[in-house]
Design a protein around this motif. Structure first.
Motif, PDB file in Angstrom:
ATOM      1  N   VAL A  58      -2.738  -4.079   4.169  1.00 12.42           N
ATOM      2  CA  VAL A  58      -3.182  -4.805   2.964  1.00 12.42           C
ATOM      3  C   VAL A  58      -3.261  -6.287   3.316  1.00 12.42           C
ATOM      4  O   VAL A  58      -2.354  -6.819   3.976  1.00 12.42           O
TER       5      VAL A  58
ATOM      6  N   HIS B  58      -8.129  -3.995   2.208  1.00 19.12           N
ATOM      7  CA  HIS B  58      -7.122  -3.068   2.743  1.00 19.12           C
ATOM      8  C   HIS B  58      -7.694  -2.246   3.893  1.00 19.12           C
ATOM      9  O   HIS B  58      -8.907  -1.976   3.934  1.00 19.12           O
TER      10      HIS B  58
ATOM     11  N   GLY C  53       0.816  -1.203   0.000  1.00 16.80           N
ATOM     12  CA  GLY C  53       0.000   0.000   0.000  1.00 16.80           C
ATOM     13  C   GLY C  53       0.855   1.261   0.000  1.00 16.80           C
ATOM     14  O   GLY C  53       1.947   1.285   0.556  1.00 16.80           O
TER      15      GLY C  53
END
Lengths: 228, 405
Positions: free
Chosen positions: A158, A167, A128
């Motif tokens: 994530v 997420h 992420g």
């Protein structure tokens, strides 16, 4: 596989809007002595590993107590490929042998340090990028970016579970858990209670979310709605 | 936040602000600006810190309330270090409420401590006391507990409670060692050396000796007539008469009490009290008037007898000791020097604020002190600030005002 770089705004036009569901915290673990933060979280077989800033700690899930501590700096997302741990440290991703704590290799992080959560799935690392709201799919050996997913939230943790990509998100002072398609379409949104921070996320064999609580140093367990 | 920010924060926490800056020097997103500002503050560049933290506060989104509150907290801390009292307490209070709301109890505690420090610097001892009362330390880091004990010690020093100050400082020391924060340990060491320095000089029966704060605390409780030249007060049997607004009367009392056999000639008194080397009928008459006023004030305890040469101070109880407490420094404006002895830079307006004096009188005093090379100016115009020329810590307890009126 669909084109993962389609911006969400276009694909959402034809889709029905999803509702946000408020979920409670089922259980809290920690904070434990010497583990002031809970940043990345990763389920690895019979252990829960999490990044504390100064180290990576493993918890015994049945007792919820610390078991092992690796002396590796750990600043954000943690992932597990079945044998090795991957840890975001500063602007790199370190590959670590969990038996010995030895750092075996390093690759550059795809967002040069602006990276947050991390998960391993289908031979790739999914990382992420917090403020950009993106997830980078990268080659774990070279760090090369293979695909980019755009979400509509700040991306914290994530996690992959049974073919679903989730997420952690931060939006309007609240933390959420979002299930998204690889083209960025949001399928489900779970909202956590006020005052809860989600820094890292993983999902265990029961399908329960394990959320790293950031500065609180806690690991919080959240169940999907409708589950007992 | 993200990995690099967390790495920089980790370095800051281990006392490596340069390392932290290296991680985020080129970033201008809100969390990076906040981190850069905090690192600059730790490195001592307070102006750069204030600028970066202000930018960070403006760059965070409106709904990132917790991050913005933390910026306000950092800005309040920087303002205090700069001795900038124009930072509104209400801003800090709002930030404290937001921090509590979001469960950031450690930073909420720090906000309370900053509030207490500000009040202490401004001489509002009652306010500082209430700000440190009822604080909760659930899982608070050693540094914050240590800081609380230090502030409580500083309040005790201002209240002339030496034994309590000793206790608080030893507690502060223990917590500070556990925290490993050098800056805090240094401040505590400084406070300890101030506590053990002479707080004043005691004059009794023609002898003079230095006394510590604890000894002054003891003196205040003893049955004697004590003329306190530091605060311009008269103490007797637990009673305190404040003569700070009656300087002529106090000066007369002081010189009678200091003199041999507590007798002073008219010529000496006119010199000391009115500042005139000249003796004439006019001064003689004025002196008689002031002596009359002093007799009235002292009537229950003592009398002032006229002799051929001058006047004598005589307690009714002839066994009663008469003591004079002089400041540890006998020079011009010991209260300003006391304030500046904290090693920080102060503006004239901040000094005026802290001492409850007019800015003009403070500026005149600073000009005099600068001539004597006791203080050094920095900067020009409205940005001018003053710093003590001496590095030695001064025992300040008796020299600073106890309350605001």
């Amino acid at each position: 596989m669909k084109n993962p770089t389609t911006p969400p705004s276009e694909s959402l036009k034809a889709e029905p809007t999803i509702t946000t569901v408020d979920v409670p915290i089922h259980q809290e673990l920690g904070p434990f002595k010497g583990a002031k933060k809970a940043l990345g979280v990763s389920v690895a077989g019979d252990a829960i590993w999490y990044a504390t800033g100064d180290s990576i700690v493993s918890l015994n899930p049945s007792e919820g107590t610390p078991r092992q501590r690796l002396d590796v700096k750990a600043d954000a997302g943690t992932a597990f490929d079945g044998t090795y741990l991957y840890q975001l440290t500063d602007a790199t991703i370190q590959k670590i042998d969990p038996e010995t704590g030895e750092v075996l290799s390093r690759i550059p992080a795809p967002a040069e340090g602006r990276d947050s959560g991390m998960a391993w799935a289908e031979g790739s690392l999914w990382v992420g990028e917090y403020r950009a709201g993106k997830i980078h799919r990268i080659d774990p050996k070279t760090g090369k970016v293979l695909a980019v997913i755009h979400s509509d939230r700040f991306v914290t943790g994530v996690a992959w579970h049974q073919g679903e990509l989730w997420h952690g998100a931060h939006h309007g002072e609240r933390s959420e858990l979002c299930r998204i398609e690889q083209d960025g379409r949001v399928q489900e949104r779970l909202r956590l209670p006020e005052g809860i921070t989600v820094a890292g996320v993983d999902i265990d064999a029961h399908g329960h979310f394990l959320c790293g609580g950031g500065d609180s140093g806690k690991i919080r367990i959240v169940k999907r709605p409708g589950e007992r | 936040m993200d990995s690099q920010i967390n790495a920089a924060a980790r370095l800051l926490a281990t006392g490596d602000p340069l390392g932290a800056l290296q991680r985020v020097a080129l970033r201008s997103d809100a969390p990076a600006l906040a981190l850069r500002g905090t690192a600059m503050a730790q490195l001592g560049d307070l102006r750069a810190a204030a600028e970066l933290l202000t930018r960070a506060h403006a760059t965070f989104e409106t709904d990132e309330a917790l991050s913005r509150a933390r910026c306000v907290l950092a800005l309040a801390e920087v303002a205090l270090a700069l001795r900038d009292f124009s930072f509104e307490p209400a801003r800090l209070q709002d930030a404290a409420a937001t921090l509590k709301q979001h469960g950031d109890h450690n930073n909420a505690l720090l906000a309370e401590l900053l509030n207490a420090r500000r009040r202490l610097l401004l001489g509002d001892i009652a306010g500082a006391l209430s700000a440190t009362h009822n604080l909760r330390f659930n899982g608070a880091p050693e540094a914050l507990i240590g800081l609380t004990r230090l502030i409580q010690a500083q309040i005790a020093i201002r209240q002339i409670r030496g034994a309590e100050a000793e206790l608080r400082l030893s507690e502060a020391s223990a917590h500070s060692k556990a925290s490993g924060i050098a800056a805090l340990s240094l401040e505590i060491q400084r406070a300890l050396s101030v506590l053990h320095s002479p707080a004043g000089r005691l004059v009794e029966a023609e002898t003079q000796r230095e006394v510590t704060l604890t000894q002054v605390e003891q003196l205040f409780q003893e049955p004697a007539l004590l003329v306190d030249a530091c605060r311009r007060q008269l103490r007797h049997a637990g009673m305190v008469i404040n003569l700070s607004r009656r300087p002529i009367l106090f000066s007369l009392l002081l010189h009678l009490a200091k003199s041999v056999d507590r007798t002073a000639t008219r010529t000496d008194l006119v010199q000391e009290v009115f500042g005139s080397a000249l003796m004439n009928d006019s001064y003689r008459a004025r002196l008689r008037v002031e002596v009359g006023r002093l007799r009235k004030l002292l009537a229950p305890i003592a009398t002032v007898t006229a002799t051929a040469e001058g006047f004598k101070l005589e307690p009714h109880d002839t066994s009663l000791a008469v003591r004079v407490l002089l400041p540890p420094l006998w020079g011009s404006h010991p209260d300003i020097l006391a304030l500046l002895s904290d090693g920080q830079t102060w503006s004239a307006s901040a000094i005026a604020n802290a001492l409850g004096k007019s800015q003009r009188s403070v500026q005149r005093a600073l000009a005099q002190l600068a001539k004597q090379a006791d203080v050094v100016p920095e900067g020009v115009g409205p940005a001018r600030r003053w710093v003590s020329a001496s590095l030695a810590p001064i025992a300040t307890a008796l020299l600073l005002p106890l309350h605001r009126d």
